[in-house]
Design an enzyme around this catalytic site. Structure first.
Site, mmCIF file in Angstrom:
data_model
loop_
_atom_site.group_PDB
_atom_site.id
_atom_site.type_symbol
_atom_site.label_atom_id
_atom_site.label_comp_id
_atom_site.label_asym_id
_atom_site.label_seq_id
_atom_site.Cartn_x
_atom_site.Cartn_y
_atom_site.Cartn_z
ATOM 1 N N GLY A 103 0.810 -1.205 0.000
ATOM 2 C CA GLY A 103 0.000 0.000 0.000
ATOM 3 C C GLY A 103 0.847 1.260 0.000
ATOM 4 O O GLY A 103 2.051 1.232 0.284
ATOM 5 N N CYS A 104 0.238 2.398 -0.324
ATOM 6 C CA CYS A 104 0.996 3.643 -0.492
ATOM 7 C C CYS A 104 1.564 4.156 0.828
ATOM 8 O O CYS A 104 2.769 4.418 0.936
ATOM 9 C CB CYS A 104 0.125 4.703 -1.167
#
Length: 303
Positions: free
Chosen positions: A111-112
């Site tokens: 995920g970012c």
């Protein structure tokens, strides 16, 4: 030539991945007409035609898609499988990860916010600077594209505030992967936020360094641990601290930049900056795809 099916190619992440793959002579994109993109039978046929499928779907839909994929190798861009034991975690920079991703049948794309948080935390834990049970505090800001279609629509309608906090109950969906892959034993405090701009992300780790074992480590020691961990990495670099940190400065690239800031008294902030749609999502998915098909890791990516 490798055939690739992007399940959910019309979404923000899917569109960004397709943009990075289009025109590559080593990639053939398997695509469905718009009216068949949600048809399970059509999707199953597309997976059967593809060597690798990329899931750009909400968590529940991603879990369902695994059942349609058959023997197709998968990269899942959702959070559905990131802490599953039978999926390889798709952060190439972790020790041994490139080899594991290259041979994996199932890869859970990082995920970012987790990209930035783990890139800050893991080197410091591995270097013995940060004890696994240290009470860490993380903050971060992302452009509104990180919130998906609903938040993008709110921004485009002019209804988005200039800035807001969310997940204030310590419930952010990236926390489980941050804990698992950073080397921490204690879940950090994490306060994310959204700015009224499209893309770009900055995450900060705040330390009272004089509370760490062995005394104040100093900015240079922290910088050295980061440089050692990412030595030779094609996309990650340690840069000098600046008076202003622009979360949008790496937009359009697959780069991540780390910097260490302090006042010499033992108060230190470590900062990571990425494009949340690039290195924080679609760029890393393509990076993982390159590893899985034996292409140069940097193919199709802007450093």
């Amino acid at each position: 030539m490798t055939s690739v099916f992007i399940d959910g190619e019309a979404g923000t992440t899917g569109l960004q991945i397709r943009e990075r793959l289009e025109g590559r002579p080593d990639i053939e994109i398997v695509s469905l007409p718009e009216d068949r993109r949600k048809d399970p039978a059509a999707r199953s046929e597309a997976f059967a035609q593809a060597e690798i499928g990329i899931l750009c779907l909400p968590d529940a839909a991603a879990r369902e898609a695994v059942g349609l994929a058959g023997n197709c190798r998968l990269i899942d861009a959702s959070t559905a499988h990131r802490v599953s034991d039978d999926w390889v975690y798709g952060m190439p920079e972790l020790p041994g990860a490139r080899e594991a991703i290259a041979s994996a049948k199932r890869v859970a794309n990082i995920g970012c916010f987790a990209t930035c948080a783990i890139a800050i935390l893991r080197p410091l834990v591995d270097a013995g600077i940060l004890p696994p049970d240290h009470p860490c505090v993380l903050t971060g800001v992302s452009g509104y594209t990180g919130g998906g279609k609903a938040l993008i629509a709110e921004a485009e309608a002019g209804d988005l505030p200039a800035y807001f906090l969310y997940a204030t109950g310590q419930t952010h969906k990236h926390l489980p992967e941050i804990v698992r892959y950073s080397g921490l034993d204690r879940t950090p405090l994490f306060q994310p936020s959204v700015g009224n701009y499209a893309q770009g992300m900055a995450v900060q780790l705040h330390l009272n360094a004089d509370l760490l074992p062995g005394g104040v480590p100093g900015q240079q020691r922290i910088e050295a641990a980061l440089r050692d961990f990412f030595a030779g990495d094609p996309f990650v670099g340690v840069v000098l601290p600046a008076e202003r940190v622009d979360p949008q400065r790496l937009n359009g690239t697959n780069r991540m930049e780390l910097s260490v800031h302090g006042d010499g008294s033992g108060r230190v902030t470590v900062v990571a900056v990425v494009d949340n749609l690039g290195k924080g999502a679609s760029g890393t998915a393509v990076q993982n795809l390159n590893l899985m098909i034996g292409a140069e890791e940097t193919t199709g990516l802007v450093g």
